[in-house]
Design an enzyme around this catalytic site. Structure first.
Site, PDB file in Angstrom:
ATOM      1  N   HIS A  47      -6.777  -3.227   3.679  1.00 28.09           N
ATOM      2  CA  HIS A  47      -6.079  -2.644   4.557  1.00 28.09           C
ATOM      3  C   HIS A  47      -5.206  -3.198   5.767  1.00 28.09           C
ATOM      4  O   HIS A  47      -4.321  -2.514   5.950  1.00 28.09           O
ATOM      5  CB  HIS A  47      -7.662  -1.912   5.446  1.00 28.09           C
ATOM      6  CG  HIS A  47      -7.100  -1.107   6.531  1.00 28.09           C
ATOM      7  ND1 HIS A  47      -7.521  -1.192   7.768  1.00 28.09           N
ATOM      8  CD2 HIS A  47      -6.915   0.262   6.518  1.00 28.09           C
ATOM      9  CE1 HIS A  47      -6.769  -0.147   8.544  1.00 28.09           C
ATOM     10  NE2 HIS A  47      -6.653   0.946   7.722  1.00 28.09           N
ATOM     11  N   ASP A  92      -5.431   4.066   5.597  1.00 28.23           N
ATOM     12  CA  ASP A  92      -6.894   4.340   6.333  1.00 28.23           C
ATOM     13  C   ASP A  92      -7.770   5.107   5.307  1.00 28.23           C
ATOM     14  O   ASP A  92      -8.801   4.870   5.036  1.00 28.23           O
ATOM     15  CB  ASP A  92      -6.670   5.210   7.579  1.00 28.23           C
ATOM     16  CG  ASP A  92      -6.211   4.597   8.709  1.00 28.23           C
ATOM     17  OD1 ASP A  92      -5.698   3.230   8.571  1.00 28.23           O
ATOM     18  OD2 ASP A  92      -5.768   5.124   9.719  1.00 28.23           O
TER      19      ASP A  92
END
Length: 118
Positions: A47, A92
């Site tokens: 991420h 996300d």
């Protein structure tokens, strides 16, 4: 943005408070370095790297608003997102899905970063 990311996490992992993911391992939370401590921490490392790629596109991933849907634990990013919104939404979404598939190890929450994340 981070508020939407929190809601995505709640969509895929409703059983655990989102803040449990904000200070986990070496990468879950602001910044990150060293070797990821487990699969969940690797989700955060990916991420972080994804946000880095979004920044290279000129995006502000922590602030970018995007459109998405959560239905019965499944996330989808809306097709109407612009370049930055689509990139950040995808970062996300991938992370929230990764969290859902990774084991949460309580001992890796709030670890000593100086000792364990070289």
């Amino acid at each position: 943005n981070l508020y939407q990311f929190k809601n995505m996490i709640h969509c895929t992992v409703p059983s655990r408070p989102w803040w449990h993911f904000a200070d986990y391992g070496c990468y879950c939370g602001r910044g990150g370095k060293g070797t990821a401590v487990d699969d969940l921490d690797r989700c955060c490392q990916v991420h972080d790297n994804c946000y880095g790629e979004a920044e290279k596109l000129g995006c502000w991933p922590y602030l970018t608003l995007y459109k998405y849907e959560c239905s019965q634990g499944k996330l989808t990013c809306s097709g109407g997102n612009n370049k930055c919104a689509a990139a950040v939404c995808n970062c996300d979404l991938v992370a929230a899905n990764c969290f859902a598939g990774a084991r949460y190890i309580d001992a890796n929450y709030n670890i000593n970063l100086k000792e364990r994340c070289q």
